[in-house]
Design a protein around this motif. Structure first.
Motif, mmCIF file in Angstrom:
data_model
loop_
_atom_site.group_PDB
_atom_site.id
_atom_site.type_symbol
_atom_site.label_atom_id
_atom_site.label_comp_id
_atom_site.label_asym_id
_atom_site.label_seq_id
_atom_site.Cartn_x
_atom_site.Cartn_y
_atom_site.Cartn_z
ATOM 1 N N UNK A 112 0.814 -1.217 0.000
ATOM 2 C CA UNK A 112 0.000 0.000 0.000
ATOM 3 C C UNK A 112 0.847 1.266 0.000
ATOM 4 N N UNK A 113 2.104 1.167 0.437
ATOM 5 C CA UNK A 113 2.988 2.328 0.428
ATOM 6 C C UNK A 113 3.142 2.914 -0.976
ATOM 7 N N UNK A 114 3.015 2.078 -1.979
ATOM 8 C CA UNK A 114 3.181 2.538 -3.363
ATOM 9 C C UNK A 114 2.045 3.472 -3.781
ATOM 10 N N UNK A 115 0.893 3.343 -3.124
ATOM 11 C CA UNK A 115 -0.276 4.136 -3.488
ATOM 12 C C UNK A 115 -0.596 5.225 -2.469
ATOM 13 N N UNK A 116 -0.156 5.036 -1.220
ATOM 14 C CA UNK A 116 -0.541 5.960 -0.152
ATOM 15 C C UNK A 116 0.724 6.422 0.566
ATOM 16 N N UNK A 117 1.020 7.720 0.548
ATOM 17 C CA UNK A 117 2.294 8.197 1.077
ATOM 18 C C UNK A 117 2.407 8.168 2.587
ATOM 19 N N UNK A 118 1.275 8.105 3.292
ATOM 20 C CA UNK A 118 1.317 8.233 4.743
ATOM 21 C C UNK A 118 1.307 6.874 5.442
ATOM 22 N N UNK A 119 2.216 6.002 5.005
ATOM 23 C CA UNK A 119 2.457 4.727 5.663
ATOM 24 C C UNK A 119 3.957 4.653 5.925
ATOM 25 N N UNK A 120 4.322 4.406 7.173
ATOM 26 C CA UNK A 120 5.739 4.326 7.522
ATOM 27 C C UNK A 120 5.978 3.043 8.303
ATOM 28 N N UNK A 121 6.946 2.246 7.860
ATOM 29 C CA UNK A 121 7.277 0.982 8.515
ATOM 30 C C UNK A 121 8.730 1.053 8.976
ATOM 31 N N UNK A 122 8.948 0.905 10.266
ATOM 32 C CA UNK A 122 10.316 1.000 10.797
ATOM 33 C C UNK A 122 10.340 0.456 12.209
ATOM 34 N N UNK A 123 11.502 0.601 12.867
ATOM 35 C CA UNK A 123 11.552 0.311 14.287
ATOM 36 C C UNK A 123 10.918 1.467 15.051
ATOM 37 N N UNK A 124 10.890 1.350 16.373
ATOM 38 C CA UNK A 124 10.155 2.328 17.176
ATOM 39 C C UNK A 124 10.841 3.688 17.226
#
Length: 453
Positions: free
Chosen positions: A12-24
């Motif tokens: 979904x990151x490819x379509x929606x810019x407000x997704x962030x996946x990382x450590x805390x």
């Protein structure tokens, strides 16, 4: 999180810019960027101390109107964060403060409340598993006669001390490559002044004990071995021995991921048919990022001109603590069995204590992180804006109480994080932290009376 959640959000990151996946560590920074971009609500898929941190950082950045939501109306805990919240942990710091100058190095995976209360007892800096060794070495180099109090992860503390003990067997030149200000004499000296809390563990990494080590020695002695700093000492020692042979890595999830990518790339460069086997000594949710990274590395192997045929296998060495024995009729369960030595056990959901192996998360799986499901995310999102206040239990907590010295928990709790960020940028402890260390004593004079800005 579950592979399903990670996979869908990554796509979904490819379509929606407000997704962030990382450590805390950088989640709160990303939340601020989202708020600046116009987001009115932010959902946090993590444990409660992560959502609390996002809430506090947004408030400090003057985005108090932004809604922050957790993924459950129940508490999403963390055994390490809970250990640091116990009175025994503050007793440990209070006792340590009697030997000034002292510095508290606290693992980032703790609550803001813990960081705030600790910082008023002993000058505190946060750390990650990636920078903890360099943080401690720099602190000892920068402050003469310093005492370092590490916590709350007991296994990590013991492993760090063991690592420094092994460094005393190195040459001064080898030690200098790790940290230029140290040699054998300085490492021997600091060992006497390095202390760690002895009653805090991650319930997942605790599973990698002697039984797993025996299984690895018996069945996977030729495999690459990876281990997180949070594993018990037996697993740490085995991984360190593998590291010396170029067959292992010990450190953070980033260190593990980089090691696996590097070995895959090296195999690809050899341009031959090869099978790589990695023992994964950390939480099973990491396998999603490993698969994505390895696929990216091996993408070029699909070229018609390439002779490389590389396959990668990830092995979870399972402890019997993480399995539940069930009916021998495995076919009716529709699942595959897992093997521990000669013992065959089916991998089923709903195992003992809500942790370990399941078809929903694999082995060594954190039950708290698995509370972050797609169902819970959709439940929250579909009810926003929450005009009827049906999501009150899902809202991230905003600290309304104050520290024992009458200051904002959010303000004081964020200071150790800012100290770490300064260290990451400059490789030195900030001057104001050093000032706090040198002027905090055990005679009743509070270091919080000093300027913290």
């Amino acid at each position: 999180m579950d592979p399903e959640v990670q996979g869908i959000l990554t796509a979904a990151q490819k379509e929606w810019p407000h997704i962030h996946i990382s450590d805390s560590l950088v989640m709160a920074d990303s939340a601020v960027k989202m708020a600046k971009a116009g987001c009115q609500f932010i959902t946090v898929l993590g444990v409660d101390f992560m959502s609390e941190n996002v809430r506090a950082i947004l408030d400090q950045a003057r985005f108090s109107e932004i809604g922050v939501y957790r993924m459950s109306d129940d508490r999403i805990g963390c055994s390490l964060a809970d250990a640091a919240s116990a009175p025994a942990y503050m007793d440990y710091l209070a006792e340590g403060s009697k030997s000034p100058p002292s510095l508290h190095v606290v693992y980032i995976n703790t609550s803001l409340e813990t960081k705030a209360y600790a910082h008023e007892l002993v000058p505190t800096i946060t750390c990650t598993s990636s920078n903890v060794v360099q943080t401690i070495l720099q602190a000892f180099a920068q402050v003469p006669d310093l005492h370092v109090l590490y916590g709350p992860d007991s296994y990590m503390g013991a492993n760090i001390k063991e690592l420094f003990q092994q460094m005393t067997m190195m040459t001064d030149e080898e030690i200098g490559e790790i940290h230029c200000a140290h040699n054998k004499e300085s490492i021997r000296s600091l060992l006497r002044r390095l202390h760690y809390y002895e009653d805090g563990t991650c319930i997942v990494h605790h599973l990698f004990g002697h039984e797993v080590v025996e299984q690895i020695n018996e069945m996977y002695s030729d495999a690459f071995l990876t281990a997180h700093f949070e594993v018990p000492g037996e697993m740490f020692s085995l991984a360190m021995e593998a590291k010396r042979r170029g067959m292992g890595v010990v450190g953070s999830t980033r260190n593990i991921l980089d090691f696996i990518k590097q070995r895959a790339q090296e195999a690809l460069d050899r341009n031959v048919k090869e099978h790589l086997q990695f023992v994964l000594g950390t939480e099973s949710g990491m396998v999603t990022s490993i698969v994505a990274a390895v696929r990216n590395v091996l993408g070029s192997a699909e070229s018609p001109t390439s002779g490389a045929k590389i396959s990668v296998e990830i092995v979870f060495p399972v402890s019997s603590e993480s399995m539940t024995k069930t009916s021998s009729d495995q076919s009716s369960l529709g699942v595959n069995p897992g093997k521990i030595g000669d013992l065959m056990l089916p991998v089923v959901p709903g195992v003992a204590s809500g942790e370990g192996c399941s078809i929903h998360g694999g082995c060594a799986s954190c039950p708290y992180m698995k509370m972050n499901s797609l169902t819970s995310l959709l439940t929250v999102c579909h009810q926003l804006p929450d005009e009827k206040n049906t999501l009150l239990a899902f809202r991230a907590e905003r600290f309304k109480s104050q520290t024992p010295h009458g200051k904002s928990i959010a303000d004081v709790g964020c200071e150790p994080i800012l100290h770490m960020r300064h260290f990451q940028a400059t490789k030195k402890l900030p001057d104001n932290l050093v000032h706090q260390i040198l002027h905090c004593t055990s005679n009743g004079r509070s270091c919080r009376g000093l300027s913290l800005i």
